[in-house]
Design a protein around this motif. Sequence first.
Motif, PDB file in Angstrom:
ATOM      1  N   ALA A 170      96.599 -10.527 -29.060  1.00  0.00           N
ATOM      2  CA  ALA A 170      96.751 -11.944 -29.391  1.00  0.00           C
ATOM      3  C   ALA A 170      98.203 -12.300 -29.578  1.00  0.00           C
ATOM      4  O   ALA A 170      98.579 -13.451 -29.484  1.00  0.00           O
ATOM      5  CB  ALA A 170      95.992 -12.246 -30.671  1.00  0.00           C
ATOM      6  N   ARG A 171      99.029 -11.316 -29.833  1.00  0.00           N
ATOM      7  CA  ARG A 171     100.451 -11.568 -30.080  1.00  0.00           C
ATOM      8  C   ARG A 171     101.268 -11.623 -28.795  1.00  0.00           C
ATOM      9  O   ARG A 171     102.461 -11.426 -28.834  1.00  0.00           O
ATOM     10  CB  ARG A 171     101.012 -10.485 -31.003  1.00  0.00           C
ATOM     11  N   ILE A 172     100.575 -11.824 -27.688  1.00  0.00           N
ATOM     12  CA  ILE A 172     101.275 -11.944 -26.408  1.00  0.00           C
ATOM     13  C   ILE A 172     101.284 -13.418 -26.011  1.00  0.00           C
ATOM     14  O   ILE A 172     100.285 -14.120 -26.192  1.00  0.00           O
ATOM     15  CB  ILE A 172     100.571 -11.086 -25.327  1.00  0.00           C
ATOM     16  N   HIS A 173     102.394 -13.865 -25.473  1.00  0.00           N
ATOM     17  CA  HIS A 173     102.493 -15.279 -25.100  1.00  0.00           C
ATOM     18  C   HIS A 173     101.479 -15.619 -23.997  1.00  0.00           C
ATOM     19  O   HIS A 173     101.327 -14.865 -23.038  1.00  0.00           O
ATOM     20  CB  HIS A 173     103.915 -15.580 -24.616  1.00  0.00           C
ATOM     21  N   PRO A 174     100.792 -16.767 -24.122  1.00  0.00           N
ATOM     22  CA  PRO A 174      99.746 -17.123 -23.148  1.00  0.00           C
ATOM     23  C   PRO A 174     100.247 -17.158 -21.703  1.00  0.00           C
ATOM     24  O   PRO A 174      99.508 -16.781 -20.791  1.00  0.00           O
ATOM     25  CB  PRO A 174      99.315 -18.522 -23.594  1.00  0.00           C
ATOM     26  N   ALA A 175     101.488 -17.595 -21.495  1.00  0.00           N
ATOM     27  CA  ALA A 175     102.007 -17.656 -20.126  1.00  0.00           C
ATOM     28  C   ALA A 175     102.081 -16.253 -19.519  1.00  0.00           C
ATOM     29  O   ALA A 175     101.789 -16.056 -18.336  1.00  0.00           O
ATOM     30  CB  ALA A 175     103.388 -18.307 -20.116  1.00  0.00           C
ATOM     31  N   VAL A 176     102.456 -15.267 -20.358  1.00  0.00           N
ATOM     32  CA  VAL A 176     102.535 -13.882 -19.878  1.00  0.00           C
ATOM     33  C   VAL A 176     101.118 -13.378 -19.564  1.00  0.00           C
ATOM     34  O   VAL A 176     100.898 -12.659 -18.594  1.00  0.00           O
ATOM     35  CB  VAL A 176     103.206 -12.977 -20.938  1.00  0.00           C
ATOM     36  N   HIS A 177     100.166 -13.807 -20.393  1.00  0.00           N
ATOM     37  CA  HIS A 177      98.774 -13.420 -20.137  1.00  0.00           C
ATOM     38  C   HIS A 177      98.311 -13.914 -18.772  1.00  0.00           C
ATOM     39  O   HIS A 177      97.725 -13.156 -17.996  1.00  0.00           O
ATOM     40  CB  HIS A 177      97.861 -14.041 -21.205  1.00  0.00           C
ATOM     41  N   VAL A 178      98.586 -15.182 -18.491  1.00  0.00           N
ATOM     42  CA  VAL A 178      98.130 -15.766 -17.221  1.00  0.00           C
ATOM     43  C   VAL A 178      98.816 -15.060 -16.049  1.00  0.00           C
ATOM     44  O   VAL A 178      98.149 -14.650 -15.088  1.00  0.00           O
ATOM     45  CB  VAL A 178      98.424 -17.290 -17.184  1.00  0.00           C
ATOM     46  N   ALA A 207      96.747 -24.638 -20.600  1.00  0.00           N
ATOM     47  CA  ALA A 207      97.554 -25.660 -19.904  1.00  0.00           C
ATOM     48  C   ALA A 207      99.038 -25.425 -20.148  1.00  0.00           C
ATOM     49  O   ALA A 207      99.851 -25.526 -19.220  1.00  0.00           O
ATOM     50  CB  ALA A 207      97.143 -27.045 -20.376  1.00  0.00           C
ATOM     51  N   LYS A 208      99.375 -25.112 -21.399  1.00  0.00           N
ATOM     52  CA  LYS A 208     100.787 -24.867 -21.718  1.00  0.00           C
ATOM     53  C   LYS A 208     101.297 -23.642 -20.971  1.00  0.00           C
ATOM     54  O   LYS A 208     102.424 -23.624 -20.480  1.00  0.00           O
ATOM     55  CB  LYS A 208     100.944 -24.651 -23.222  1.00  0.00           C
ATOM     56  N   ALA A 209     100.417 -22.614 -20.900  1.00  0.00           N
ATOM     57  CA  ALA A 209     100.805 -21.393 -20.195  1.00  0.00           C
ATOM     58  C   ALA A 209     101.078 -21.708 -18.733  1.00  0.00           C
ATOM     59  O   ALA A 209     102.067 -21.262 -18.160  1.00  0.00           O
ATOM     60  CB  ALA A 209      99.700 -20.356 -20.324  1.00  0.00           C
ATOM     61  N   LEU A 210     100.191 -22.508 -18.130  1.00  0.00           N
ATOM     62  CA  LEU A 210     100.369 -22.866 -16.716  1.00  0.00           C
ATOM     63  C   LEU A 210     101.649 -23.680 -16.527  1.00  0.00           C
ATOM     64  O   LEU A 210     102.374 -23.488 -15.551  1.00  0.00           O
ATOM     65  CB  LEU A 210      99.155 -23.661 -16.222  1.00  0.00           C
ATOM     66  N   ALA A 211     101.906 -24.575 -17.483  1.00  0.00           N
ATOM     67  CA  ALA A 211     103.134 -25.392 -17.389  1.00  0.00           C
ATOM     68  C   ALA A 211     104.369 -24.509 -17.466  1.00  0.00           C
ATOM     69  O   ALA A 211     105.327 -24.697 -16.725  1.00  0.00           O
ATOM     70  CB  ALA A 211     103.146 -26.425 -18.509  1.00  0.00           C
ATOM     71  N   THR A 212     104.329 -23.506 -18.369  1.00  0.00           N
ATOM     72  CA  THR A 212     105.456 -22.586 -18.503  1.00  0.00           C
ATOM     73  C   THR A 212     105.693 -21.831 -17.203  1.00  0.00           C
ATOM     74  O   THR A 212     106.824 -21.516 -16.858  1.00  0.00           O
ATOM     75  CB  THR A 212     105.181 -21.581 -19.646  1.00  0.00           C
ATOM     76  N   LEU A 213     104.594 -21.553 -16.492  1.00  0.00           N
ATOM     77  CA  LEU A 213     104.714 -20.785 -15.245  1.00  0.00           C
ATOM     78  C   LEU A 213     105.093 -21.668 -14.049  1.00  0.00           C
ATOM     79  O   LEU A 213     105.134 -21.205 -12.921  1.00  0.00           O
ATOM     80  CB  LEU A 213     103.412 -20.057 -14.958  1.00  0.00           C
ATOM     81  N   PRO A 242     102.635 -27.660 -11.488  1.00  0.00           N
ATOM     82  CA  PRO A 242     103.034 -29.069 -11.603  1.00  0.00           C
ATOM     83  C   PRO A 242     102.440 -29.732 -12.843  1.00  0.00           C
ATOM     84  O   PRO A 242     101.271 -29.515 -13.181  1.00  0.00           O
ATOM     85  CB  PRO A 242     102.491 -29.708 -10.323  1.00  0.00           C
ATOM     86  N   HIS A 243     103.280 -30.539 -13.454  1.00  0.00           N
ATOM     87  CA  HIS A 243     102.926 -31.154 -14.724  1.00  0.00           C
ATOM     88  C   HIS A 243     101.660 -31.997 -14.637  1.00  0.00           C
ATOM     89  O   HIS A 243     100.832 -32.022 -15.553  1.00  0.00           O
ATOM     90  CB  HIS A 243     104.101 -32.008 -15.177  1.00  0.00           C
ATOM     91  N   LYS A 244     101.505 -32.684 -13.511  1.00  0.00           N
ATOM     92  CA  LYS A 244     100.344 -33.560 -13.366  1.00  0.00           C
ATOM     93  C   LYS A 244      99.046 -32.762 -13.435  1.00  0.00           C
ATOM     94  O   LYS A 244      98.044 -33.228 -13.964  1.00  0.00           O
ATOM     95  CB  LYS A 244     100.414 -34.318 -12.041  1.00  0.00           C
ATOM     96  N   LEU A 245      99.074 -31.541 -12.883  1.00  0.00           N
ATOM     97  CA  LEU A 245      97.862 -30.722 -12.873  1.00  0.00           C
ATOM     98  C   LEU A 245      97.503 -30.252 -14.278  1.00  0.00           C
ATOM     99  O   LEU A 245      96.335 -30.282 -14.681  1.00  0.00           O
ATOM    100  CB  LEU A 245      98.046 -29.506 -11.951  1.00  0.00           C
ATOM    101  N   THR A 246      98.529 -29.810 -15.042  1.00  0.00           N
ATOM    102  CA  THR A 246      98.238 -29.338 -16.402  1.00  0.00           C
ATOM    103  C   THR A 246      97.790 -30.515 -17.278  1.00  0.00           C
ATOM    104  O   THR A 246      96.907 -30.365 -18.118  1.00  0.00           O
ATOM    105  CB  THR A 246      99.466 -28.654 -17.029  1.00  0.00           C
ATOM    106  N   LEU A 247      98.388 -31.670 -17.041  1.00  0.00           N
ATOM    107  CA  LEU A 247      98.000 -32.869 -17.793  1.00  0.00           C
ATOM    108  C   LEU A 247      96.557 -33.240 -17.476  1.00  0.00           C
ATOM    109  O   LEU A 247      95.764 -33.577 -18.365  1.00  0.00           O
ATOM    110  CB  LEU A 247      98.943 -34.024 -17.434  1.00  0.00           C
ATOM    111  N   LEU A 248      96.231 -33.135 -16.197  1.00  0.00           N
ATOM    112  CA  LEU A 248      94.865 -33.438 -15.765  1.00  0.00           C
ATOM    113  C   LEU A 248      93.874 -32.495 -16.450  1.00  0.00           C
ATOM    114  O   LEU A 248      92.807 -32.920 -16.924  1.00  0.00           O
ATOM    115  CB  LEU A 248      94.790 -33.282 -14.244  1.00  0.00           C
ATOM    116  N   LEU A 249      94.254 -31.218 -16.520  1.00  0.00           N
ATOM    117  CA  LEU A 249      93.391 -30.224 -17.174  1.00  0.00           C
ATOM    118  C   LEU A 249      93.179 -30.586 -18.649  1.00  0.00           C
ATOM    119  O   LEU A 249      92.050 -30.559 -19.153  1.00  0.00           O
ATOM    120  CB  LEU A 249      94.041 -28.836 -17.054  1.00  0.00           C
TER     121      LEU A 249
END
Lengths: 259, 237
Positions: free
Chosen positions: A21-29, A140-146, A149-156
């Motif tokens: 759990a102590r791993i950043h979500p973006a790294v997980h994705v 969504a934040k993880a995907l944005a970090t990676l 596109p912002h519109k897709l994460t916002l849509l999610l």
Amino acid sequence: MSVNPTTAPLKPTATVAGSPARIHPAVHVAGLFVCSLALSFTHTLWAAAYALAVSLPLPFLKGLPWRTVLGRMALGNLFVLFIWLTMPFTLGQHPVATLPFGLAVYAEGLTKSLLLTLKINCLLALGLAFLHTASVHETAKALATLGVPHKLTLLLLLTARHMHSLWASYRTVCNAAALRGFTPCLRLRKLPKFAALVTFVLLKSLERADNVDAAMRLRGFTGAFPAPLFAPAKQHVVRGVVAYGLALVGLLVIEHLAP
Amino acid sequence: MHMPNCHGTSLMPPLLRVEGLHFAYPGEPALLCNACFSLDAGQKLGLLGDNAAGKSTLFHLITGLLAPTAGTVALHGTPCTTNAHVAAVRRTVGYLLQNSDEQLFCESVLEDVAFAPQNYGLPPAQAVEKAQQALEACGIAHLQDKSVYALSGGEKKLVALAGILAQEPEALLLDEPTNMLDTRTRQRLIDILHTLPQAMLVVSHDTPFLHALCSGFLSLENGQTTTMPPFHQHQLA
């Protein structure tokens, strides 16, 4: 209550101390994607077994109840069952046994089925370990970090928010209908009224969506979602990269050395 | 004090001035006909009117969510005619919606309250600071890490108010703020609103609440706003 935004960590995705759990979500994705890709190219049973052995404990380490883990894994293994019902009898040239009605079981088919079983269960465990414990917002934040596109994460994000509201509206309408003696169901006689209820929910959700949009614009929203409030803690990124990196190296070494 | 009068003669322009506002939804009779009033800095006005009299529509027109068919909304004497003017109104005038559920859309309370400061260009650290100050002002700093889904109705109302206060508005438009609140939360909201220096235009059917908060009253009837006598006199009349 004060939080130093520059050092405050992201909320852990589970309560188990010292867990993944102590791993950043973006790294997980990113880790999930790379490991899945590497796994799909492995050909040896040893490598697949190693991958399963590493990934299987992860959902439990993330604090998921064993019943949930087994339930979801069982559901995913329905596809595996289909593989076992077809592949051993159709793939290969060297029969190892013959079943009644002349049904031959091939060694190649058995090996391939076992390999796919190991791989699929590994992916299921990895997916469960992250996706089942991360909120839509974290994903969504993880995907944005990676760099998605912002519109897709916002849509999610807004879809998730809207689904929540839609479900709440549906429950309210159903309860109101039930209080007046109508039980929504798909029986032919009740179908027109049920359709009217669903239509009402959808119209209400449209109105709600308009209001949420208005509320966002009233607070200065112009289409670009603000950056995350808290920068990812460096140690959570490093820990994730090291963990996934070691797992990946292990997989490649075993794949290379396996007989 | 600027009381509702289209032709006020004060030297300083009022914070907000609505003049000759007309509006009709498509295919429906006119909802607002020549609505006029002004709101001074720090003034707290109650807006009374029957259901469907157009009170919420008036708020939508002030904040530029709807466009009037005629008339103007002026901020500090400047009529809002361009998108930039509308943006300035939205920044200066905070609008608390009737349903707080529709006003909260971020994951955590802190993120939601920091939404407006971030949109107005503050870096995350300062946005967090502003959000925390707004939460403190509403007495709900302890909720900052909570998910907005997990809040009670009263907490949602206070978080929505904090979200508006975080953008440091000069005026507040409050649409039925005491709706669905229990007695304790309602009193808490009154106490908080009393401490705020912002001008307020409050729509409510909760007359004791309006009496406790507002110094002047407007009535919206047949699409027109009219000044009302002080509340207790109105009640006696």
